[in-house]
Design a protein around this motif. Structure first.
Motif: not given
Length: 274
Positions: A81, A126, A130
Motif C-alpha cells: 500500500r 482497494d 480509491q
C-alpha cells in the motif's frame, strides 16, 4: 504521426529513460509505458517526472510493486500500500495500472501461498477503488510457481513471458493462469529473451512463422510472440527509436497460425519423446 496502437507497450527495464525516445514513441503511436518501482535503481518514477513530466499525460502508465531496496521482495499488504501511494507521488500523477511484480519470489517459500497472494491482490483492488490507480494486475516471470494457486480477484492485466524463448512448461503454465484467472487483458514481455542481438538469430530464422516471407528476423520474432502464448499486447524494452519503429511496422504482418501450432507440438514432443 501514426495512429495509436495499444498492442505495443514501451518497457523501461534497463532503459535510460530518455525524453527523445518517449517523443519518438508518441510519434509512432506507442502511447503506453511500463515501468516499476525498482527500475533505474528505484528512481524510475522520479526520473520520468523530471525528464518527461509534460509528456506523461499523453501515455497510459503501468508500474509494478513488490521489490524493495536491498533486493528484498515482499507481499506484505502495508508495504504494498505504501509503495502504491509513493508511486503516485513520485510520478506526479496516478498510474493507470499497478501490477504485483513477480509474486513468485515470495510465494515459493510461503506455506499458505494462496492466502498471501489473495491479500496482496486485495491491496491493489482497494487502491484502484480509491483512485490511486485505474486498474491492477499481476506480472509473472515464471508462471510455473503459481500453477497450484487457486482463484484470485479477476485482474485487469496479467503479464507473462512471451515469445520463442519461452519453454513449453512456462508457456503451458501461463496459459493455465490465463484460463483460471480470466484477466481482462493479457500482456507478453521479453519477446527477445532479454536481448535482440542474441546469437540464436544467426542459427534460427523466425521468418518461417510469417506468411509470404514478410519482415526481418527481429520483426518476425516480435510478431510471432503475440501467439506464444496468445496476448493482447507486448511490452518491449529498447532505447533505440529505430528499433521501436521496426517493431511497430511488424504489426502489419500476418502470422502463420498453423506454423506456430506445429512449433508448440514439436516442443511438447521433445519434452516427452516417444
Amino acid at each position: 504521426m501514426h495512429g495509436t496502437d495499444p498492442r505495443v507497450v514501451l518497457g523501461l527495464h534497463r532503459s535510460r529513460h530518455e525524453r527523445r525516445l518517449l517523443k519518438e514513441a508518441l510519434e509512432l503511436g506507442v502511447t503506453a509505458l511500463d515501468t516499476s518501482t525498482n527500475y533505474l535503481g528505484f528512481r524510475s518514477h522520479e526520473t520520468l517526472a523530471k525528464v518527461a513530466g509534460d509528456l506523461l499525460w499523453r501515455f497510459t502508465i503501468s508500474t509494478k510493486v513488490g521489490f524493495f531496496p536491498g533486493r528484498e521482495h515482499s507481499l506484505d499488504p502495508a508495504r504494498l500500500r505504501q509503495s502504491v501511494e509513493r508511486t503516485a507521488k513520485d510520478l506526479g500523477r496516478e498510474p493507470d495500472v499497478v501490477l504485483l511484480h513477480n509474486p513468485e519470489h515470495t510465494l515459493r517459500n510461503t506455506p499458505d501461498a494462496h492466502a498471501v497472494l489473495a491479500q496482496a491482490c486485495c491491496v491493489l483492488v482497494d487502491a484502484a477503488a480509491q483512485g490511486l490507480c485505474q486498474g491492477w494486475g499481476i506480472s509473472v516471470w515464471d508462471a510455473r510457481a503459481l500453477a497450484g494457486i487457486g482463484d484470485v480477484p479477476r485482474p485487469d492485466v496479467l503479464m507473462v513471458r512471451a515469445g520463442l524463448f519461452v519453454g513449453v512448461d512456462v508457456l503451458e503454465a501461463s496459459e493455465g493462469l490465463m484460463t483460471r484467472w480470466r484477466p481482462v487483458s493479457t500482456w507478453g514481455m521479453s519477446p527477445f529473451g532479454g536481448g535482440r542481438d542474441a546469437d540464436v538469430w544467426e542459427k534460427f530464422d523466425p521468418q518461417v512463422f510469417l506468411r509470404d516471407g514478410q519482415g526481418s528476423q527481429h520483426q518476425s520474432a516480435f510478431r510471432t510472440a503475440f501467439h506464444l502464448p496468445a496476448v493482447d499486447a507486448l511490452v518491449v524494452g529498447t532505447d533505440r527509436p529505430d528499433h521501436l519503429r521496426e517493431l511497430t511496422e511488424a504489426l502489419e504482418f500476418t502470422v502463420d497460425g498453423r506454423a506456430v501450432e506445429k512449433y508448440v507440438e514439436l516442443l511438447k514432443a521433445l519434452r516427452h519423446p516417444v
